[in-house]
Scaffold this motif. Sequence first.
Motif, PDB file in Angstrom:
ATOM      1  N   GLU A   1      -6.568  23.038  56.175  1.00  0.00           N
ATOM      2  CA  GLU A   1      -7.329  24.216  55.688  1.00  0.00           C
ATOM      3  C   GLU A   1      -8.793  24.385  56.094  1.00  0.00           C
ATOM      4  OE1 GLU A   1      -6.991  25.503  51.773  1.00  0.00           O
ATOM      5  OE2 GLU A   1      -4.879  25.096  51.539  1.00  0.00           O
ATOM      6  N   VAL A   2      -9.420  23.087  56.200  1.00  0.00           N
ATOM      7  CA  VAL A   2     -10.785  23.192  56.729  1.00  0.00           C
ATOM      8  C   VAL A   2     -10.789  23.264  58.250  1.00  0.00           C
ATOM      9  CG1 VAL A   2     -12.651  21.610  57.007  1.00  0.00           C
ATOM     10  CG2 VAL A   2     -11.781  21.644  55.014  1.00  0.00           C
TER      11      VAL A   2
ATOM     12  N   VAL B   1     -12.822  17.261  60.611  1.00  0.00           N
ATOM     13  CA  VAL B   1     -12.915  16.446  59.638  1.00  0.00           C
ATOM     14  C   VAL B   1     -12.276  15.129  59.687  1.00  0.00           C
ATOM     15  CG1 VAL B   1     -11.061  17.570  58.556  1.00  0.00           C
ATOM     16  CG2 VAL B   1     -13.093  16.716  56.917  1.00  0.00           C
ATOM     17  N   ASP B   2     -11.095  15.042  60.091  1.00  0.00           N
ATOM     18  CA  ASP B   2     -10.355  13.765  60.518  1.00  0.00           C
ATOM     19  C   ASP B   2     -11.311  12.686  60.993  1.00  0.00           C
ATOM     20  OD1 ASP B   2      -9.824  15.588  62.292  1.00  0.00           O
ATOM     21  OD2 ASP B   2      -7.723  15.307  62.124  1.00  0.00           O
ATOM     22  N   VAL B   3     -11.899  13.338  62.192  1.00  0.00           N
ATOM     23  CA  VAL B   3     -12.596  12.192  63.193  1.00  0.00           C
ATOM     24  C   VAL B   3     -13.892  12.013  62.199  1.00  0.00           C
ATOM     25  CG1 VAL B   3     -13.885  12.349  65.439  1.00  0.00           C
ATOM     26  CG2 VAL B   3     -11.669  13.488  65.200  1.00  0.00           C
ATOM     27  N   TRP B   4     -14.450  13.003  61.809  1.00  0.00           N
ATOM     28  CA  TRP B   4     -15.660  12.407  61.226  1.00  0.00           C
ATOM     29  C   TRP B   4     -15.430  11.619  60.036  1.00  0.00           C
ATOM     30  CZ3 TRP B   4     -18.367  12.701  56.455  1.00  0.00           C
ATOM     31  CH2 TRP B   4     -19.904  12.859  56.623  1.00  0.00           C
ATOM     32  N   ALA B   5     -14.360  11.556  59.284  1.00  0.00           N
ATOM     33  CA  ALA B   5     -14.026  10.708  58.098  1.00  0.00           C
ATOM     34  C   ALA B   5     -13.754   9.418  58.871  1.00  0.00           C
ATOM     35  CB  ALA B   5     -12.962  11.344  57.312  1.00  0.00           C
ATOM     36  N   ARG B   6     -12.731   9.465  59.931  1.00  0.00           N
ATOM     37  CA  ARG B   6     -12.416   8.269  60.237  1.00  0.00           C
ATOM     38  C   ARG B   6     -13.554   7.379  61.040  1.00  0.00           C
ATOM     39  NH1 ARG B   6     -11.370   6.477  65.292  1.00  0.00           N
ATOM     40  NH2 ARG B   6     -11.461   8.508  66.585  1.00  0.00           N
ATOM     41  N   LYS B   7     -14.631   8.006  61.534  1.00  0.00           N
ATOM     42  CA  LYS B   7     -15.717   7.117  62.079  1.00  0.00           C
ATOM     43  C   LYS B   7     -16.666   6.466  61.287  1.00  0.00           C
ATOM     44  CE  LYS B   7     -16.307   9.707  66.410  1.00  0.00           C
ATOM     45  NZ  LYS B   7     -17.055  10.611  67.194  1.00  0.00           N
ATOM     46  N   ARG B   8     -16.407   7.094  59.917  1.00  0.00           N
ATOM     47  CA  ARG B   8     -17.207   6.538  58.975  1.00  0.00           C
ATOM     48  C   ARG B   8     -16.201   5.644  57.783  1.00  0.00           C
ATOM     49  NH1 ARG B   8     -18.958  10.592  61.136  1.00  0.00           N
ATOM     50  NH2 ARG B   8     -21.145  11.252  61.564  1.00  0.00           N
ATOM     51  N   ASP B   9     -14.921   5.467  58.177  1.00  0.00           N
ATOM     52  CA  ASP B   9     -13.965   4.590  57.264  1.00  0.00           C
ATOM     53  C   ASP B   9     -14.130   5.382  56.005  1.00  0.00           C
ATOM     54  OD1 ASP B   9     -12.376   2.849  56.562  1.00  0.00           O
ATOM     55  OD2 ASP B   9     -13.924   1.273  55.880  1.00  0.00           O
TER      56      ASP B   9
ATOM     57  N   ALA C   1     -11.593   7.586  53.167  1.00  0.00           N
ATOM     58  CA  ALA C   1     -10.518   8.157  52.982  1.00  0.00           C
ATOM     59  C   ALA C   1     -10.371   9.933  52.838  1.00  0.00           C
ATOM     60  CB  ALA C   1      -9.662   7.456  51.957  1.00  0.00           C
ATOM     61  N   ILE C   2      -9.339  10.458  53.281  1.00  0.00           N
ATOM     62  CA  ILE C   2      -9.191  11.941  53.288  1.00  0.00           C
ATOM     63  C   ILE C   2      -8.348  11.896  52.138  1.00  0.00           C
ATOM     64  CG2 ILE C   2      -8.018  13.991  53.999  1.00  0.00           C
ATOM     65  CD1 ILE C   2      -9.072  13.022  56.962  1.00  0.00           C
ATOM     66  N   THR C   3      -8.798  12.630  50.818  1.00  0.00           N
ATOM     67  CA  THR C   3      -7.743  12.617  49.470  1.00  0.00           C
ATOM     68  C   THR C   3      -6.756  13.654  49.538  1.00  0.00           C
ATOM     69  OG1 THR C   3      -9.308  13.721  48.410  1.00  0.00           O
ATOM     70  CG2 THR C   3      -9.642  11.560  48.343  1.00  0.00           C
ATOM     71  N   ASP C   4      -6.756  14.737  50.296  1.00  0.00           N
ATOM     72  CA  ASP C   4      -6.016  15.773  50.241  1.00  0.00           C
ATOM     73  C   ASP C   4      -5.832  16.245  51.903  1.00  0.00           C
ATOM     74  OD1 ASP C   4      -4.723  18.553  50.072  1.00  0.00           O
ATOM     75  OD2 ASP C   4      -5.554  18.633  48.036  1.00  0.00           O
ATOM     76  N   ARG C   5      -4.464  16.023  52.241  1.00  0.00           N
ATOM     77  CA  ARG C   5      -4.105  16.579  53.754  1.00  0.00           C
ATOM     78  C   ARG C   5      -4.106  17.916  53.849  1.00  0.00           C
ATOM     79  NH1 ARG C   5       0.487  11.800  55.124  1.00  0.00           N
ATOM     80  NH2 ARG C   5      -0.541  10.104  54.525  1.00  0.00           N
TER      81      ARG C   5
END
Length: 329
Positions: free
Chosen positions: A154-155, A135-143, A145-149
């Motif tokens: 857990e994902v 999930v962190d890679v997928w989000a970073r590539k699309r700029d 923000a991850i709202t809950d670390r």
Amino acid sequence: MTAAILAFTRRGATLGKKLAEALDASLHVPARFAAEVGAEAYDSLEGWTARMWGEKDALIFVGACGIAVRAIAPHVKDKFTDPAVVSVDEAGRFVVPLLSGHVGGANELALRVAALTGGQAAISTATDVNGLFAVDVWARKRDMAITDRTLAKEVSAALLEGKSVGFASDFGHPCPQGLTVSPAELGVWVTWKTGNGPFARTLRLVPKGLILGIGCRRGTPRAAIEEAVSAALAGYEPAAVERVATIDLKQNEPGLLAFCAAHDLPLSVYSAAELAAVEGDFTPSDFVKGITGVDNVCERAAVLAGGAILVPKQAKNGVTAAVAGRKIV
């Protein structure tokens, strides 16, 4: 990605120079042979690491992993803020992403370095090893923000355990491989919104795309702008805001500039004629027109900056604010 490369020996500097040219990075070596190899000199490993830690997105150490680990140890905080750190031996045989493999991009950087050296990237993150959605890679590539670390972890844990993880997007993103659009207890939601999500435990991924249109009286303090913006953004994630837009008469307002600086937001300004030419149904004000030459600043500015109105003009303490959203692809 801005990168700095540190090599400890002349042989390491040879490889470092090759990498620096390919990656558009700076190369740093001990002062005793810096001029000889055409690189920047450093005097202290500790001092260099501390300085680069705050300046660069990635650090590449050419040499033993142990040296790199000891150098970065005092600065390590968490994977969401630490720079990518990669270690490669002088022969270029093994490339090890030591820190921020996903969010910081160290895994991808290690693969690039290995391709340049003909070596092997030693990637050890669990989702990569098991070929799972990260999930962190997928989000970073699309700029996004991850709202809950905690939920992000857990994902990943749920996927590693073979559990279903749901997916929903307000913008029509296709479901990533490994997630499901079927009902799930834990899921990922791509959205600008706050409030209840589509899953019992919902991880929000927030793309940039909201535009704040702001108008204000002369001398309005930052605090008043903060309060008005907070009210206008009710129900929306502040992390989604990508810029502020206003009339050129307000481009030097100290309170507005302080607000933009505090939130690292660029400011777009337009003339009254440009704002008046924007087509659409806006909330008019004869008072505003008499002062600025256009009947509405905040809504027109937000639309002109590339958005469609989501929250119309809100007035509070001498500040008008509107929220627009641009198309997300």
